[in-house]
Design a protein around this motif. Structure first.
Motif, PDB file in Angstrom:
ATOM      1  N   GLY A 119       2.042  -5.877  10.340  1.00 23.64           N
ATOM      2  CA  GLY A 119       1.808  -4.830   9.357  1.00 23.64           C
ATOM      3  C   GLY A 119       0.543  -4.043   9.665  1.00 23.64           C
ATOM      4  O   GLY A 119      -0.241  -4.402  10.553  1.00 23.64           O
ATOM      5  N   SER A 167       7.630  -2.094   6.452  1.00 19.96           N
ATOM      6  CA  SER A 167       8.309  -3.103   5.623  1.00 19.96           C
ATOM      7  C   SER A 167       7.504  -4.394   5.504  1.00 19.96           C
ATOM      8  O   SER A 167       7.822  -5.220   4.645  1.00 19.96           O
ATOM      9  CB  SER A 167       9.687  -3.408   6.210  1.00 19.96           C
ATOM     10  OG  SER A 167       9.560  -3.994   7.502  1.00 19.96           O
ATOM     11  N   LEU A 168       6.492  -4.577   6.336  1.00 21.75           N
ATOM     12  CA  LEU A 168       5.692  -5.801   6.297  1.00 21.75           C
ATOM     13  C   LEU A 168       4.507  -5.643   5.356  1.00 21.75           C
ATOM     14  O   LEU A 168       4.039  -4.526   5.123  1.00 21.75           O
ATOM     15  CB  LEU A 168       5.190  -6.135   7.701  1.00 21.75           C
ATOM     16  CG  LEU A 168       6.264  -6.368   8.776  1.00 21.75           C
ATOM     17  CD1 LEU A 168       5.615  -6.609  10.128  1.00 21.75           C
ATOM     18  CD2 LEU A 168       7.160  -7.542   8.393  1.00 21.75           C
ATOM     19  N   PRO A 169       3.997  -6.723   4.810  1.00 27.42           N
ATOM     20  CA  PRO A 169       2.801  -6.642   3.957  1.00 27.42           C
ATOM     21  C   PRO A 169       1.591  -6.149   4.752  1.00 27.42           C
ATOM     22  O   PRO A 169       1.496  -6.342   5.965  1.00 27.42           O
ATOM     23  CB  PRO A 169       2.604  -8.081   3.466  1.00 27.42           C
ATOM     24  CG  PRO A 169       3.935  -8.736   3.654  1.00 27.42           C
ATOM     25  CD  PRO A 169       4.571  -8.085   4.828  1.00 27.42           C
ATOM     26  N   VAL A 170       0.678  -5.520   4.059  1.00 34.16           N
ATOM     27  CA  VAL A 170      -0.530  -5.002   4.699  1.00 34.16           C
ATOM     28  C   VAL A 170      -1.372  -6.164   5.219  1.00 34.16           C
ATOM     29  O   VAL A 170      -1.616  -7.139   4.507  1.00 34.16           O
ATOM     30  CB  VAL A 170      -1.343  -4.151   3.708  1.00 34.16           C
ATOM     31  CG1 VAL A 170      -2.654  -3.696   4.334  1.00 34.16           C
ATOM     32  CG2 VAL A 170      -0.528  -2.955   3.252  1.00 34.16           C
ATOM     33  N   ARG A 182       7.141  -1.752  10.663  1.00 36.42           N
ATOM     34  CA  ARG A 182       5.767  -2.080  10.281  1.00 36.42           C
ATOM     35  C   ARG A 182       5.491  -1.739   8.811  1.00 36.42           C
ATOM     36  O   ARG A 182       4.686  -2.412   8.167  1.00 36.42           O
ATOM     37  CB  ARG A 182       4.789  -1.334  11.180  1.00 36.42           C
ATOM     38  CG  ARG A 182       4.922  -1.687  12.660  1.00 36.42           C
ATOM     39  CD  ARG A 182       3.749  -1.174  13.463  1.00 36.42           C
ATOM     40  NE  ARG A 182       2.509  -1.851  13.102  1.00 36.42           N
ATOM     41  CZ  ARG A 182       1.335  -1.576  13.644  1.00 36.42           C
ATOM     42  NH1 ARG A 182       1.240  -0.642  14.575  1.00 36.42           N
ATOM     43  NH2 ARG A 182       0.244  -2.226  13.270  1.00 36.42           N
ATOM     44  N   GLU A 196      -0.551  -8.266   7.641  1.00 35.98           N
ATOM     45  CA  GLU A 196       0.193  -9.394   8.213  1.00 35.98           C
ATOM     46  C   GLU A 196       0.138  -9.342   9.737  1.00 35.98           C
ATOM     47  O   GLU A 196       0.304  -8.286  10.354  1.00 35.98           O
ATOM     48  CB  GLU A 196       1.644  -9.367   7.738  1.00 35.98           C
ATOM     49  CG  GLU A 196       2.478 -10.526   8.281  1.00 35.98           C
ATOM     50  CD  GLU A 196       3.861 -10.559   7.683  1.00 35.98           C
ATOM     51  OE1 GLU A 196       4.779 -11.101   8.307  1.00 35.98           O
ATOM     52  OE2 GLU A 196       4.014 -10.019   6.567  1.00 35.98           O
ATOM     53  N   TRP A 224      -1.434   2.454   6.002  1.00 36.41           N
ATOM     54  CA  TRP A 224      -0.029   2.352   5.590  1.00 36.41           C
ATOM     55  C   TRP A 224       0.449   3.665   4.987  1.00 36.41           C
ATOM     56  O   TRP A 224       1.563   4.127   5.279  1.00 36.41           O
ATOM     57  CB  TRP A 224       0.112   1.219   4.573  1.00 36.41           C
ATOM     58  CG  TRP A 224       1.534   0.904   4.206  1.00 36.41           C
ATOM     59  CD1 TRP A 224       2.327  -0.064   4.748  1.00 36.41           C
ATOM     60  CD2 TRP A 224       2.327   1.566   3.211  1.00 36.41           C
ATOM     61  NE1 TRP A 224       3.561  -0.049   4.160  1.00 36.41           N
ATOM     62  CE2 TRP A 224       3.594   0.948   3.209  1.00 36.41           C
ATOM     63  CE3 TRP A 224       2.100   2.616   2.325  1.00 36.41           C
ATOM     64  CZ2 TRP A 224       4.617   1.348   2.357  1.00 36.41           C
ATOM     65  CZ3 TRP A 224       3.116   3.020   1.484  1.00 36.41           C
ATOM     66  CH2 TRP A 224       4.361   2.392   1.494  1.00 36.41           C
ATOM     67  N   ARG A 248      -4.410  -0.271   3.435  1.00 36.61           N
ATOM     68  CA  ARG A 248      -3.515   0.524   2.608  1.00 36.61           C
ATOM     69  C   ARG A 248      -3.580   2.003   2.989  1.00 36.61           C
ATOM     70  O   ARG A 248      -2.589   2.719   2.902  1.00 36.61           O
ATOM     71  CB  ARG A 248      -3.912   0.351   1.137  1.00 36.61           C
ATOM     72  CG  ARG A 248      -2.912   0.913   0.144  1.00 36.61           C
ATOM     73  CD  ARG A 248      -1.626   0.111   0.165  1.00 36.61           C
ATOM     74  NE  ARG A 248      -0.615   0.690  -0.697  1.00 36.61           N
ATOM     75  CZ  ARG A 248       0.628   0.211  -0.816  1.00 36.61           C
ATOM     76  NH1 ARG A 248       0.969  -0.864  -0.110  1.00 36.61           N
ATOM     77  NH2 ARG A 248       1.514   0.787  -1.608  1.00 36.61           N
TER      78      ARG A 248
END
Length: 542
Positions: free
Chosen positions: A133, A119-122, A117, A124, A140, A137
């Motif tokens: 994702g 590694s995925l864009p925020v 998770r 997604e 994350w 932020r």
């Protein structure tokens, strides 16, 4: 069907390999209670010392070290007491080792999910079967910090596993931690101390076949007389010959009492454990013995009279009786239980629900009950389900292992076979194919009831989707569209039918709203579909 996992074959669950019954040890005098306390405290201290030695040996443990530990304990107790203590220490080490392995697997699953998770864009979205994702932020960043924490815990757990180190607390880790939170636990320091000492006592002995009444250390006669072989330092407390102490009270086992009496009369091995419940101020004795595993009944023989499919939920069991052809018979049944409160209450609730289920199965005349082979070990992690806290609490509170083990044990006495099936897609496909057709004006079929039908049909080897009768022998518009039909594939095929390319058929899915009556007709009644009605060009002439 390419995205679905392979469905495992159903299997017959083997019967229990042992029996344990418990009864109260009443009518004890003050002297009897004092002797039991001294014996338990003395042997408990020896057990703590032996467990420490067993944990220190780790993976280097062998028959020689086991025999050495037993020789050290024998002068302070007896040969049989020493054997029981060393065996209990080894079993506790093995159990802790198994728990450490499960902990490592849980940490690995959490680390893998976090890495994916992160590694995925925020923001997604997740694909089918895979999480997406994180939402912000901030989340994350918090999960990145938690990843480092889990990686550190995983490295430490792997190091302990490779070195053979385990962490065990005699008396229980939960009770040990309660010492620092007495107000939250609702106990006083004196009350906690009493519970802690009683939990660390050791008064249990393994049985021996051929010895008198099946046990030479803790002996219970068929009449209920209890006598204990005292350890060497406590032989001055004996009130009978050969260093034995006979308790004043008598015991009687209400559950499986005749089976216990037969074993004792035949001098077959019976193990006993005496423990003290400080909350109630009572003493209890537990008798246990091994029994040959019941011969597994063939699947075809177990399904001769049909099957009862059971869907287990957080607060009830949904069951439905299926005949030999996989058709539901009668109405569904619901067996409720309450899993709140202390462990004794939860266990009693599960036992009562299973008792009602078995009584109903006996009344229906079936010889098999189908249940799901559930295991939520890897499905209740915090990283897998994220903020779905209530869902994690739901699956964590479901007594999957306890319910299946208790159901197998209780069904063995009634001659009913337990069949475990793969739980994949049972709720989804059961609701898709069975919930709506079985719902009437007087019966509301739930999703769990439909799942119980899917479980039963999977145990019988039938596909979950149902075969529906074809329409009546006139135009399909007069009685509605044809619903989904099972294909000619052999039994075992499950899931939706594959789409066959070709001309459009006149069938619709079962859950699709029928709006055909509101559509503008593009055909003329009486004419064949796909043909235009053309006026005859030959006019009558005179």
């Amino acid at each position: 069907m390419g995205g679905l996992r392979k469905i495992g074959a159903p299997l017959v669950v083997p019967g229990p390999s042992g029996v344990a019954v418990r009864t109260r040890l009443g009518q004890l005098t003050a002297m009897d209670a004092e002797v039991l306390r001294q014996v338990g405290a003395h042997l408990g201290a020896l057990a703590s010392r032996d467990l420490k030695a067993r944990c220190r040996d780790g993976l280097d443990h062998g028959a020689a070290s086991w025999a050495g530990r037993k020789r050290e304990l024998t002068p302070h107790s007896s040969a049989r007491w020493a054997g029981a203590i060393t065996k209990a220490s080894h079993d506790q080490w093995v159990l802790a080792r198994r728990g450490a392995h499960a902990h490592i697997q849980s940490l690995e699953a959490g680390v893998c999910t976090l890495r994916h998770r992160l590694s995925l864009p925020v923001g997604e979205k997740g694909a089918k079967g895979a999480p997406g994702g994180y939402r912000s932020r901030r989340e994350w960043h918090a999960k990145a910090r938690r990843l480092h924490v889990l990686e550190h815990r995983l490295a430490r757990a792997r190091a302990d596993w490779e070195a053979g180190r385990v962490r065990v607390a005699r008396g229980g880790k939960r009770l040990a931690r309660a010492r620092h939170h007495l107000a939250v636990a609702g106990v006083t320091e004196a009350g906690w101390r009493e519970r802690w000492e009683a939990a660390r006592w050791f008064v249990q002995a393994d049985g021996e076949s051929g010895k008198r009444f099946g046990n030479e250390t803790i002996r219970i006669s068929p009449g209920g007389e209890v006598s204990i072989r005292l350890p060497a330092p406590l032989t001055h407390l004996a009130n009978t010959a050969h260093g034995r102490y006979v308790l004043t009270g008598r015991v009687a086992f209400a559950h499986r009492g005749q089976e216990w009496a037969d074993r004792v009369a035949a001098h077959r091995a019976v193990a006993y454990r005496i423990h003290h419940d400080t909350m109630r101020g009572r003493w209890y004795v537990t008798a246990s013995w091994q029994k040959p595993v019941t011969r597994t009944v063939p699947m075809a023989a177990a399904l001769e009279e049909g099957v009862i499919g059971v869907d287990m939920n957080a607060d009830h069991l949904a069951a439905w009786h299926l005949d030999t052809h996989g058709n539901p018979v009668g109405d569904p049944r619901c067996f409720s239980y309450d899993l709140t409160g202390p462990a004794e209450h939860r266990d009693a609730q599960v036992r009562h629900a299973l008792t009602r289920l078995l009584h109903w199965a006996t009344a229906c005349g079936v010889k098999a009950i189908a249940v799901e082979d559930l295991d939520f070990t890897a499905e209740k992690t915090r990283e897998k389900h994220g903020a779905r806290r209530r869902f994690r609490q739901l699956i964590s509170g479901m007594p999957t292992a306890r319910l299946r083990a208790r159901l197998t044990s209780m069904a063995d006495a009634t001659g009913i076979t337990i069949i475990a099936v793969d739980p994949a897609y049972t709720s989804r496909w059961g609701a898709q194919h069975w919930q709506k057709p079985l719902t009437t004006s007087t019966r509301r079929t739930t999703r769990h009831d439909a799942a119980s039908i899917a479980i039963g049909r999977r145990a019988q080897g039938y596909p979950i989707r149902r075969r529906t009768a074809p329409p009546r022998t006139h135009q399909s518009d007069g009685c509605g569209h044809r619903t989904v039909q099972a294909g000619p594939e052999p039994p075992g095929r499950e899931g939706p039918c594959p789409r066959i390319p070709g001309s459009r058929t006149r069938s619709v899915p079962p859950d699709t709203a029928r709006t055909r009556a509101t559509r503008t007709p593009n055909t003329v009644r009486g004419a064949r579909s796909g043909q235009e009605r053309v006026q005859d060009s030959l006019l009558p002439t005179e």
